[in-house]
Design a protein around this motif. Structure first.
Motif, PDB file in Angstrom:
ATOM      1  N   TYR B  52       1.010  -1.214  -0.089  1.00  0.00           N
ATOM      2  CA  TYR B  52      -0.158  -0.045  -0.028  1.00  0.00           C
ATOM      3  C   TYR B  52       1.052   1.164   0.002  1.00  0.00           C
ATOM      4  O   TYR B  52       0.672   2.239  -0.845  1.00  0.00           O
ATOM      5  CB  TYR B  52      -1.084  -0.069   1.203  1.00  0.00           C
ATOM      6  CG  TYR B  52      -1.767   1.427   1.505  1.00  0.00           C
ATOM      7  CD1 TYR B  52      -2.773   1.395   0.781  1.00  0.00           C
ATOM      8  CD2 TYR B  52      -1.276   2.177   2.394  1.00  0.00           C
ATOM      9  CE1 TYR B  52      -3.494   2.590   1.324  1.00  0.00           C
ATOM     10  CE2 TYR B  52      -1.832   3.344   2.814  1.00  0.00           C
ATOM     11  CZ  TYR B  52      -3.150   3.654   2.097  1.00  0.00           C
ATOM     12  OH  TYR B  52      -3.800   4.669   2.230  1.00  0.00           O
ATOM     13  N   ASN B  58       4.725  10.623  -0.861  1.00  0.00           N
ATOM     14  CA  ASN B  58       4.517  11.722   0.143  1.00  0.00           C
ATOM     15  C   ASN B  58       5.728  12.934   0.024  1.00  0.00           C
ATOM     16  O   ASN B  58       6.784  12.600   0.199  1.00  0.00           O
ATOM     17  CB  ASN B  58       4.655  11.237   1.507  1.00  0.00           C
ATOM     18  CG  ASN B  58       3.940  12.040   2.332  1.00  0.00           C
ATOM     19  OD1 ASN B  58       3.264  13.079   2.181  1.00  0.00           O
ATOM     20  ND2 ASN B  58       4.512  11.887   3.926  1.00  0.00           N
ATOM     21  N   GLN B  59       5.140  13.990  -0.292  1.00  0.00           N
ATOM     22  CA  GLN B  59       6.076  14.903  -0.326  1.00  0.00           C
ATOM     23  C   GLN B  59       6.137  15.986   0.726  1.00  0.00           C
ATOM     24  O   GLN B  59       4.782  16.314   1.363  1.00  0.00           O
ATOM     25  CB  GLN B  59       5.933  15.818  -1.828  1.00  0.00           C
ATOM     26  CG  GLN B  59       6.308  14.991  -2.968  1.00  0.00           C
ATOM     27  CD  GLN B  59       6.001  15.659  -4.042  1.00  0.00           C
ATOM     28  OE1 GLN B  59       4.887  16.272  -4.489  1.00  0.00           O
ATOM     29  NE2 GLN B  59       6.698  15.806  -5.067  1.00  0.00           N
ATOM     30  N   LEU B  60       7.213  16.767   1.001  1.00  0.00           N
ATOM     31  CA  LEU B  60       7.110  17.815   2.230  1.00  0.00           C
ATOM     32  C   LEU B  60       6.021  18.831   1.622  1.00  0.00           C
ATOM     33  O   LEU B  60       5.371  19.409   2.233  1.00  0.00           O
ATOM     34  CB  LEU B  60       8.445  18.529   2.244  1.00  0.00           C
ATOM     35  CG  LEU B  60       9.299  17.588   3.189  1.00  0.00           C
ATOM     36  CD1 LEU B  60      10.881  18.198   3.259  1.00  0.00           C
ATOM     37  CD2 LEU B  60       9.197  17.581   4.577  1.00  0.00           C
ATOM     38  N   ILE B  61       6.169  19.289   0.432  1.00  0.00           N
ATOM     39  CA  ILE B  61       5.118  20.103  -0.176  1.00  0.00           C
ATOM     40  C   ILE B  61       4.357  19.320  -1.248  1.00  0.00           C
ATOM     41  O   ILE B  61       4.884  18.608  -2.137  1.00  0.00           O
ATOM     42  CB  ILE B  61       5.831  21.330  -0.836  1.00  0.00           C
ATOM     43  CG1 ILE B  61       6.591  22.029  -0.055  1.00  0.00           C
ATOM     44  CG2 ILE B  61       4.864  22.160  -1.754  1.00  0.00           C
ATOM     45  CD1 ILE B  61       7.448  23.228  -0.525  1.00  0.00           C
ATOM     46  N   GLY B  62       2.976  19.433  -1.033  1.00  0.00           N
ATOM     47  CA  GLY B  62       2.087  18.497  -1.729  1.00  0.00           C
ATOM     48  C   GLY B  62       1.444  17.302  -1.113  1.00  0.00           C
ATOM     49  O   GLY B  62       0.638  16.798  -1.696  1.00  0.00           O
ATOM     50  N   GLY B  63       2.071  16.923  -0.096  1.00  0.00           N
ATOM     51  CA  GLY B  63       1.425  15.676   0.677  1.00  0.00           C
ATOM     52  C   GLY B  63       1.384  14.589  -0.233  1.00  0.00           C
ATOM     53  O   GLY B  63       2.362  14.313  -0.927  1.00  0.00           O
ATOM     54  N   SER B  64       0.450  13.564   0.167  1.00  0.00           N
ATOM     55  CA  SER B  64       0.380  12.289  -0.144  1.00  0.00           C
ATOM     56  C   SER B  64      -0.309  12.134  -1.483  1.00  0.00           C
ATOM     57  O   SER B  64      -1.469  12.701  -1.677  1.00  0.00           O
ATOM     58  CB  SER B  64       0.258  11.330   0.788  1.00  0.00           C
ATOM     59  OG  SER B  64       0.283   9.981   0.324  1.00  0.00           O
ATOM     60  N   ARG B  74      11.097   4.075 -10.438  1.00  0.00           N
ATOM     61  CA  ARG B  74      12.393   4.741 -10.182  1.00  0.00           C
ATOM     62  C   ARG B  74      13.465   3.938  -9.583  1.00  0.00           C
ATOM     63  O   ARG B  74      14.405   4.037  -9.563  1.00  0.00           O
ATOM     64  CB  ARG B  74      11.607   5.835  -8.943  1.00  0.00           C
ATOM     65  CG  ARG B  74      12.959   6.640  -8.403  1.00  0.00           C
ATOM     66  CD  ARG B  74      12.252   7.469  -7.441  1.00  0.00           C
ATOM     67  NE  ARG B  74      13.408   7.880  -6.448  1.00  0.00           N
ATOM     68  CZ  ARG B  74      13.265   8.483  -5.350  1.00  0.00           C
ATOM     69  NH1 ARG B  74      11.950   8.427  -4.912  1.00  0.00           N
ATOM     70  NH2 ARG B  74      14.199   8.639  -4.499  1.00  0.00           N
ATOM     71  N   LEU B 271      16.799   5.838   3.577  1.00  0.00           N
ATOM     72  CA  LEU B 271      15.638   6.765   2.924  1.00  0.00           C
ATOM     73  C   LEU B 271      14.576   6.891   3.957  1.00  0.00           C
ATOM     74  O   LEU B 271      13.919   8.170   3.917  1.00  0.00           O
ATOM     75  CB  LEU B 271      15.302   5.868   1.790  1.00  0.00           C
ATOM     76  CG  LEU B 271      15.762   5.796   0.580  1.00  0.00           C
ATOM     77  CD1 LEU B 271      15.297   4.594  -0.457  1.00  0.00           C
ATOM     78  CD2 LEU B 271      15.954   6.953  -0.155  1.00  0.00           C
ATOM     79  N   SER B 274      16.191   9.145   7.413  1.00  0.00           N
ATOM     80  CA  SER B 274      16.582  10.324   7.276  1.00  0.00           C
ATOM     81  C   SER B 274      16.031  11.188   6.305  1.00  0.00           C
ATOM     82  O   SER B 274      16.084  12.392   6.297  1.00  0.00           O
ATOM     83  CB  SER B 274      18.349  10.252   6.870  1.00  0.00           C
ATOM     84  OG  SER B 274      18.879   9.234   7.274  1.00  0.00           O
ATOM     85  N   GLY B 275      15.343  10.681   5.193  1.00  0.00           N
ATOM     86  CA  GLY B 275      14.651  11.240   4.187  1.00  0.00           C
ATOM     87  C   GLY B 275      13.185  11.373   4.155  1.00  0.00           C
ATOM     88  O   GLY B 275      12.731  12.059   3.328  1.00  0.00           O
ATOM     89  N   GLN B 276      12.650  10.414   5.178  1.00  0.00           N
ATOM     90  CA  GLN B 276      11.149  10.626   5.413  1.00  0.00           C
ATOM     91  C   GLN B 276      10.669   9.984   3.900  1.00  0.00           C
ATOM     92  O   GLN B 276       9.687  10.421   3.734  1.00  0.00           O
ATOM     93  CB  GLN B 276      10.719  12.030   5.781  1.00  0.00           C
ATOM     94  CG  GLN B 276      10.516  12.041   7.131  1.00  0.00           C
ATOM     95  CD  GLN B 276      11.756  12.896   7.779  1.00  0.00           C
ATOM     96  OE1 GLN B 276      11.881  13.817   7.142  1.00  0.00           O
ATOM     97  NE2 GLN B 276      12.030  12.523   8.850  1.00  0.00           N
ATOM     98  N   GLN B 277      11.488   9.207   3.364  1.00  0.00           N
ATOM     99  CA  GLN B 277      10.886   8.719   2.042  1.00  0.00           C
ATOM    100  C   GLN B 277      10.272   7.421   2.339  1.00  0.00           C
ATOM    101  O   GLN B 277      10.761   6.335   1.579  1.00  0.00           O
ATOM    102  CB  GLN B 277      11.971   8.849   0.962  1.00  0.00           C
ATOM    103  CG  GLN B 277      12.324  10.099   0.642  1.00  0.00           C
ATOM    104  CD  GLN B 277      13.403  10.134  -0.386  1.00  0.00           C
ATOM    105  OE1 GLN B 277      14.532   9.650  -0.233  1.00  0.00           O
ATOM    106  NE2 GLN B 277      13.337  10.610  -1.539  1.00  0.00           N
ATOM    107  N   TYR B 278       9.174   7.325   2.954  1.00  0.00           N
ATOM    108  CA  TYR B 278       8.748   5.977   3.630  1.00  0.00           C
ATOM    109  C   TYR B 278       8.336   5.081   2.382  1.00  0.00           C
ATOM    110  O   TYR B 278       8.495   4.015   2.040  1.00  0.00           O
ATOM    111  CB  TYR B 278       7.661   6.162   4.259  1.00  0.00           C
ATOM    112  CG  TYR B 278       7.991   6.891   5.750  1.00  0.00           C
ATOM    113  CD1 TYR B 278       8.824   6.213   6.662  1.00  0.00           C
ATOM    114  CD2 TYR B 278       7.439   8.154   5.897  1.00  0.00           C
ATOM    115  CE1 TYR B 278       9.265   7.160   7.822  1.00  0.00           C
ATOM    116  CE2 TYR B 278       7.712   8.898   6.980  1.00  0.00           C
ATOM    117  CZ  TYR B 278       8.702   8.485   7.722  1.00  0.00           C
ATOM    118  OH  TYR B 278       9.028   9.310   8.979  1.00  0.00           O
TER     119      TYR B 278
END
Lengths: 446, 308
Positions: B52, B58-64, B74, B271, B274-278
């Motif tokens: 899921y 999810n972006q810092l700007i733009g949300g999920s 990618r 990722l 540190s990067g919040q790229q869950y």
């Protein structure tokens, strides 16, 4: 259960995003006005009424501050939680914010990490409590660090104006003068190496915080942030001043390949094989506890300059206390912030060895004349206080500096272990930073 | 008779048919239910949640936002992911054969019955496995130190200048050394227990036929423990792909030679933490899971085919 939580997290995420988009468009027109909407008497009332406050912080002197606070406001019960140091705590905080539960009322956030939280509005703008009036209360460096988009997103707790700590014994033994410029620093490094092949002028294995502070002092402004428009550029004059000198130090193997805070580092500082330490003014406490055998040998000097006769300085580290927006007791939390960072708490923390961010304390004779036993009776605070007044203005960190710093050693760090040049390392750091920023929805320019 | 019996039996049968469909599934579920609940909670739910996560961004700007298979595209074109995968593959092809050969050799030596102090030998080989991986990595990290560590001491004592085991060229080898040290005992135990169940009468028969020790090993022992070898190989393949503890701990000692994408697991960790790229991190984890499964399956098929 799991699913509803996720849904809620998602909804909140998009709500934050929408708010953000609104606030960003709001930034475009005119200067935002920061107005006080919550009176100080309301804060005082909340303090008297009491309640339970959760504070996430790792700064050791806060323990005493909490004791004093609870004595003054007996109805408030403060729970001081160490949720990790630095990045670990930010991860926990970020997770709590996106989950929408378990968010603390107050959190310690370092200056470099604050923009990440203020940008997403996950910390409260404190101008509603009249924090904008505190401009002259704090020293300029830390005060600038808590500003964003016309708001105040934290109250400065401590600061780290840079200074050069040096082992006087080593310098005296080899008849080397304490460097006043970075060119002299390079010369001193060469002379020291000649006199003692095992000794190094300093240690460095690539540290993001240190490198950015050095570029800051040299007048570089690699990061420019306006709302969601971010510019990253490590090819300005300040950055190249730094890389030119530092590349020579690396090439000639004048820097000890020892990571800071490692066992080898402490040993090197004690034994004299690492002769200087350009670092923030919060260091003395760490020196006396970690390098006991160096007592009486070390001194503090102004940070070497990029131009002869210069006086510029920069900040290295330091943190603020902020109020996460998800908390429901902002007024009470602000009462704690004021106590800790403006009122009685400041003295408690100075006594505990912390370096203040408040202008009054920094210029008080008691503070300035304090003699450091560790530094052979030197009035080291005079050096630090002068540095604090001379911090170069106009520096800003990225709104995603935490991540950028985490990949520093993948890129710039290569210059320390391979043929890669510092400038190339900085260029690939810039590239990786820009890539991440764009993925996160920022508009990036190089 | 044959005509009458169905009619006679019919009422009873129809009654049974009516009652049974209702009762049968429920009794079964009572037995399987507790297992299914735990299985769903600890096994299916995390996997479903990861899948899921992996189709969102999810972006810092733009949300999920739902992005379909973008994250997978990618990952498959991400040079950092491929370099991490390349590194663990290299690790796998060198470290696993070395480790398993040594473990096999030790197990055969133990089984030969010609060792003095057999149980002491067995315990001391197995002991490293009992040391927690984190402690082991820390311990080796200190030994690898060129200033105050073992390497530093050797350099000083003999006037040598050994290169740092944590330098860019040697760091993977040094990690391989730690992992080998840790897991020889474990694999030895798998092999040894498989060897002990071979009937001794086979050896006697072989000796009567004039077979030497080497012949006994190649003709009896190794074929008999092939299953154990396949199992050990699969465990090692999975372990290699999941390499995390050792590089993660040594990273603090040598941040410039162990990157944030040194192994796929370390990459997923950086990722995420540190990067919040869950979302992307979940994608990397899923791809690695699938790859590990595929390779473990291939090893198993190959191992079993020989057996036939």
């Amino acid at each position: 259960m799991n699913k509803t939580l996720t849904r809620r997290g998602l909804l909140q995420g998009s709500a934050v995003a929408a708010a953000l988009a609104l606030s960003l468009t709001g930034c475009g027109g005119g200067a935002p006005t920061a107005q006080q909407t919550v009176s100080s008497s309301a804060v005082e009332e909340a303090l008297q009424k009491g309640g339970k406050l959760t504070v996430w912080a790792w700064e050791p002197t806060l323990k005493k501050v909490v004791e004093g606070f609870e004595a003054k406001y007996p109805n408030v019960d403060v729970e001081l939680v160490n949720a990790g140091t630095g990045n670990d705590q930010y991860t926990a905080l970020q997770n709590a914010i996106s989950a929408g539960s378990g968010v603390p009322d107050v959190a310690q956030i370092e200056y470099y990490a604050l923009p990440q939280f203020s940008l997403a509005k996950s910390v409260t703008d404190l101008s509603q409590f009249g924090a904008s009036e505190l401009k002259d209360t704090f020293t300029p460096g830390p005060w600038a660090s808590v500003q964003a988009a016309g708001g105040v997103y934290g109250l400065p707790m401590d600061s780290g104006p840079m200074a050069l700590f040096y082992n006087k014994e080593v310098f005296d033994k080899h008849g080397i003068a304490v460097p006043k410029t970075w060119d002299e620093f390079l010369e001193a490094g060469r002379a020291l190496k000649k006199a003692d092949p095992n000794a190094y002028i300093a240690n460095d294995t690539g540290d993001a915080g240190f490198t950015t502070s050095m570029i800051w002092q040299a007048g570089g402004k690699p990061y420019k942030v306006e709302g969601s428009n971010v510019t990253v550029n490590f090819s300005d004059e300040g950055s190249s001043k730094f890389t030119e000198t530092w590349q020579k130090l690396i090439d000639e193997k004048l820097l000890a390949p020892v990571g800071s805070w490692s066992d080898e580092w402490y040993k090197g500082l004690g034994s004299g094989t690492i002769a200087t330490l350009p670092i923030g003014a919060w260091m003395p406490g760490n020196l006396s506890s970690g390098v006991a055998e160096g007592e009486g040998k070390w001194r503090a000097a102004p940070l070497p300059q990029w131009e002869e006769g210069g006086k510029s300085s920069s900040e290295n580290g330091g943190s603020s206390l902020a109020i996460p927006a998800a908390g429901s007791q902002a007024a009470l939390a602000y009462g704690f912030l004021e106590y800790s960072n403006v009122d009685d708490g400041v003295k408690t923390r100075i006594d505990g060895g912390s370096f203040p961010a408040t202008a009054k304390e920094i210029s008080s004779p008691e503070f300035l004349n304090a003699e450091f036993k560790y530094f052979g009776g030197q009035q080291a605070n005079k050096v630090f206080a002068e540095s604090a007044q001379n911090v170069v203005q106009g520096w800003s960190y990225l709104p995603f500096q935490v991540y950028a710093n985490s990949i520093f050693n993948d890129t710039v760090g290569q210059a320390y272990v391979s043929d890669t040049k510092l400038t190339d390392g900085l260029a690939s750091w810039q590239k990786a930073t820009v890539k991440y920023g764009s993925e996160q929805g920022f508009t990036l320019k190089e | 008779m044959t005509m009458a019996s169905p009619t006679l039996a019919a009422p009873a049968a129809s009654a049974a048919i009516q009652r049974r469909p209702r009762r049968r599934p429920w009794t079964g579920w009572w037995f399987i239910g507790p297992f299914m609940a735990v299985f769903a909670l600890v096994f299916l739910a995390p996997i479903t949640y990861s899948i899921y996560l992996s189709v969102f961004r999810n972006q810092l700007i733009g949300g999920s936002a739902f992005v379909g298979l973008d994250n997978y595209v990618r990952a498959l074109t991400d040079p950092q992911f491929w370099s991490a995968l390349g590194r663990v593959s290299l690790f796998l092809t060198v470290q696993v054969p070395v480790m398993l050969s040594i473990a096999l050799l030790v197990a055969l030596a133990l089984d030969s019955g010609r060792l003095y102090g057999k149980s002491f030998f067995r315990i001391s080989i197995f002991l490293p496995y009992a040391v927690p991986a984190v402690v082991a990595a820390l311990m080796w990290g200190f030994m690898y130190g060129t200033r105050f560590g073992l390497v530093g001491n050797i350099n000083q004592a003999f006037g040598l200048s050994l290169p740092s085991p944590l330098s860019a060229d040697l760091v993977l080898l040094s990690i391989g050394n730690i992992v080998t040290w840790e897991f020889i005992g474990y694999n030895m135990l798998i092999f040894f227990s498989a060897l002990t169940v071979i009937p001794k009468s086979l050896y006697e028969a072989a000796e009567i036929d004039g077979a030497g020790q080497l012949r006994i090993i190649t003709a009896i022992k190794l074929p008999a423990i092939r299953g154990a070898i396949v199992v050990a190989t699969i465990f090692s393949v999975i372990g290699s792909f999941q390499l995390f503890n050792e590089p993660s701990i040594l990273k603090s000692l040598s941040p410039n030679t162990i990157s944030t994408f040194f192994t796929p697991n370390l990459y997923a960790y950086s990722l995420s933490f540190s990067g919040q790229q869950y979302n992307y991190s979940a994608t990397v984890a899923i791809i690695m899971g699938l790859l590990t499964m595929a390779i473990a399956f291939a090893v198993q098929v190959r191992g079993m085919r020989k057996e036939r």
